[in-house]
Design a protein around this motif. Structure first.
Motif, short mmCIF file in Angstrom:
data_model
loop_
_atom_site.label_atom_id
_atom_site.label_comp_id
_atom_site.label_asym_id
_atom_site.label_seq_id
_atom_site.Cartn_x
_atom_site.Cartn_y
_atom_site.Cartn_z
N GLY A 68 4.40 -2.66 -3.99
CA GLY A 68 3.66 -1.54 -4.56
C GLY A 68 4.50 -0.73 -5.52
N TYR A 69 5.78 -0.50 -5.17
CA TYR A 69 6.69 0.26 -6.02
C TYR A 69 6.92 -0.46 -7.36
CZ TYR A 69 11.15 2.39 -7.48
OH TYR A 69 12.14 3.02 -8.18
N GLU A 70 7.15 -1.78 -7.30
CA GLU A 70 7.40 -2.54 -8.53
C GLU A 70 6.14 -2.69 -9.36
OE1 GLU A 70 10.26 -3.06 -9.48
OE2 GLU A 70 11.53 -3.08 -7.69
N VAL A 71 5.00 -2.88 -8.72
CA VAL A 71 3.74 -3.00 -9.46
C VAL A 71 3.42 -1.68 -10.16
CG1 VAL A 71 1.22 -3.26 -9.21
CG2 VAL A 71 2.77 -4.85 -8.06
N GLY A 72 3.67 -0.55 -9.48
CA GLY A 72 3.45 0.75 -10.10
C GLY A 72 4.30 0.94 -11.34
N ALA A 73 5.52 0.38 -11.32
CA ALA A 73 6.42 0.46 -12.47
C ALA A 73 6.17 -0.65 -13.49
CB ALA A 73 7.87 0.39 -11.99
N LYS A 74 5.18 -1.51 -13.21
CA LYS A 74 4.83 -2.65 -14.07
C LYS A 74 5.99 -3.64 -14.21
CE LYS A 74 1.30 -0.08 -16.65
NZ LYS A 74 0.22 -0.63 -15.81
N ILE A 122 0.41 5.30 -2.79
CA ILE A 122 1.51 6.23 -3.07
C ILE A 122 2.71 5.49 -3.65
CG2 ILE A 122 3.16 7.84 -2.02
CD1 ILE A 122 0.96 8.53 0.03
N SER A 123 3.02 4.29 -3.14
CA SER A 123 4.18 3.56 -3.66
C SER A 123 3.97 3.16 -5.11
CB SER A 123 4.48 2.34 -2.78
OG SER A 123 3.39 1.44 -2.79
N GLN A 124 2.74 2.82 -5.49
CA GLN A 124 2.48 2.49 -6.89
C GLN A 124 2.63 3.73 -7.78
OE1 GLN A 124 -1.01 0.25 -7.91
NE2 GLN A 124 -0.62 -1.38 -6.42
N LEU A 125 2.13 4.86 -7.32
CA LEU A 125 2.30 6.10 -8.08
C LEU A 125 3.77 6.47 -8.21
CD1 LEU A 125 -0.62 8.25 -6.59
CD2 LEU A 125 -0.51 7.28 -8.89
N TYR A 126 4.51 6.30 -7.13
CA TYR A 126 5.94 6.63 -7.14
C TYR A 126 6.70 5.69 -8.08
CZ TYR A 126 10.64 7.52 -5.26
OH TYR A 126 11.97 7.84 -5.12
N GLY A 127 6.39 4.40 -8.01
CA GLY A 127 7.05 3.44 -8.90
C GLY A 127 6.71 3.68 -10.36
N GLY A 128 5.49 4.17 -10.62
CA GLY A 128 5.07 4.44 -11.99
C GLY A 128 5.46 5.80 -12.50
N GLY A 129 6.22 6.57 -11.69
CA GLY A 129 6.67 7.89 -12.13
C GLY A 129 5.56 8.93 -12.19
#
Length: 451
Positions: A303-309, A75-82
């Motif tokens: 996870g948040y930063e990885v999702g946002a690359k 979820i944190s990756q999805l959230y970070g990636g918008g």
């Protein structure tokens, strides 16, 4: 959570996520502490019954909650990636497979407990209390597993203060309910140690209700409309989510079960050594709350930063965590060096136990040094959703190196029971070195992919 620039902003966001997690973990420990105290004031049999029940229950319970915690990096990756549009679907599918795990957990427990307890040769009353304590707790399994889905949903957005508030509401209620059902108040019969299970089951249900209220009344969770239009179960999605969660849960089981195994091996040295070992393990568990909180924080932020690359930002959070844990361990080592005798005296007044406990506390420092490297790296790798190697390294650390090495030192050298601690420290340290190597491999894999 939001994008941060520089270490100062990252430090503020890091602590904003970390401190509520730390307080939540301490609050959860309070339930077990008060259960032990209350059961001990009823009878030795009640204390033993609750202790055996908890020791049988917690490793498996914690492992399944670990499986559910696999939702956090997803979820944190999805959230970070918008990609918020996919999060609601993930959570709803999480409800389905978490409920399936709950019913499987209950079924296995009801089948296994009647077969396992006779093998422990407990007194009849202790056997009865243990069995019925576990039966009572089982009625709260479905609510707390569903609550786990929502808790990870909330935490993955960085709103750890909300889950802290839920825990700090439900834990005192849990303690109060346990007191009512154990001692018998307000017309309720006194169930003794079994009452701790009844109170916990009710508190688990309250925890679910509080999580439901949060996600239906507070933004940004309200906008997801989690309880509107449930899709059909999609087993391909279950496979993806469990592919992350099962290695995490298995890693937690390796970590939690090893200490129970060491405790059993310690019994050959007699009651004094067992008492000293248990006290030292209690101290280590309390102190471990800091590396554990750092680990959970890194899972969310990485996870948040990885999702946002933003992979360079993820690496900065990891470096920040190392500074924090090293400072913590340095302070701890200083305090233990100066006050190990006073700390031992807090746990026991026995002149036989105190010197042995003081010796164990020295090894506890080395354990925390290893954990301060190990735990944050585990959390960071989970943020990258790199979980399979972490599980294999946990098996290597605890069951291939730690326990066999400790047994050989304890039985083949003059160090005696301290050998088990040396083995555990060595295993965790080897695991930490291997995790560092793995972290380098993962970071190189993502290098040059900045979004």
């Amino acid at each position: 959570m939001k994008q941060t620039y520089g270490y100062q902003q990252k430090a503020r966001q890091f602590f904003a996520v970390l401190l509520p997690i730390f307080i939540t973990q301490l609050s959860l420990m309070a339930t077990g502490f008060f259960n032990t105290i209350m059961a001990g004031h009823i009878s030795q049999q009640d204390l033993a019954g609750v202790a055996v029940g908890v020791n049988l229950f917690l490793p498996f319970f914690g492992s399944v909650l670990g499986i559910i915690s696999g939702l956090t990096p997803t979820i944190s990756q999805l959230y970070g990636g918008g990609r918020q549009d996919k999060i609601g679907f993930i959570v709803k599918q999480g409800f389905y497979w978490a409920m399936a795990l709950a019913f499987l957990f209950i079924a296995v427990g009801w089948l296994a407990v009647p077969r396992v307890l006779p093998l422990l040769n407990l007194e009849p009353k202790v056997h009865y209390i243990t069995a019925h304590y576990l039966l009572a707790v089982s009625f709260g399994i479905v609510p707390i597993f569903l609550a786990g889905v929502l808790r990870n949903f909330i935490d993955a957005h960085g709103h750890t203060r909300l889950t802290m508030c839920i825990t700090m509401t439900s834990v005192p209620v849990n303690i109060a309910l346990n007191y009512v059902f154990m001692y018998g108040l307000f017309g309720v019969p006194a169930f003794g140690g079994i009452g701790a299970g009844i109170g916990s089951a009710i508190a688990f249900s309250l925890n679910l209700l509080l999580n439901v209220w949060v996600v239906t009344h507070i933004e940004p969770f309200k906008s997801y409309r989690i309880f509107h239009h449930f899709p059909r179960p999609q087993f391909s999605e279950w496979k993806k989510q469990l592919g992350v969660g099962i290695p995490i849960g298995s890693t937690m089981f390796c970590e939690q079960s090893i200490f129970g195994a060491v405790g059993l091996f310690m019994t050959v040295y007699g009651t004094v050594v067992v008492a000293a070992h248990q006290a030292a393990m209690n101290f280590t568990t309390i102190v471990y709350m800091v590396p554990l909180a750092v680990s959970m924080t890194l899972t969310i932020l990485v996870g948040y930063e990885v999702g946002a690359k933003r992979f360079a930002d993820a690496e900065q959070y990891i470096r920040l965590s190392r500074v924090l844990t090293m400072v913590f361990v340095g302070v701890l080592a200083l305090l233990l060096t100066q006050f190990k005798t006073e700390i031992a005296a807090l746990y026991t007044s026995s002149r036989e136990v105190q010197p042995i406990l003081t010796g164990f506390l020295v090894y506890a420092v080395f354990m925390q040094v290893s954990d301060s490297i190990n735990a944050p790296l585990q959390g960071a790798l989970r943020g990258y959703k790199d979980v399979h190697v972490t599980f294999l390294l946990a098996v290597l650390s605890f069951w291939v190196i730690g326990l066999p090495g400790g047994w050989m030192l304890a039985n083949w050298t003059a160090v005696g029971p301290y050998g088990y601690w040396i083995g555990l420290v060595a295993g965790v340290l080897v695991g930490a070195v291997c995790l560092q190597i793995r972290m380098g491999q993962v970071q190189r894999k993502f290098s040059g992919q900045e979004g």
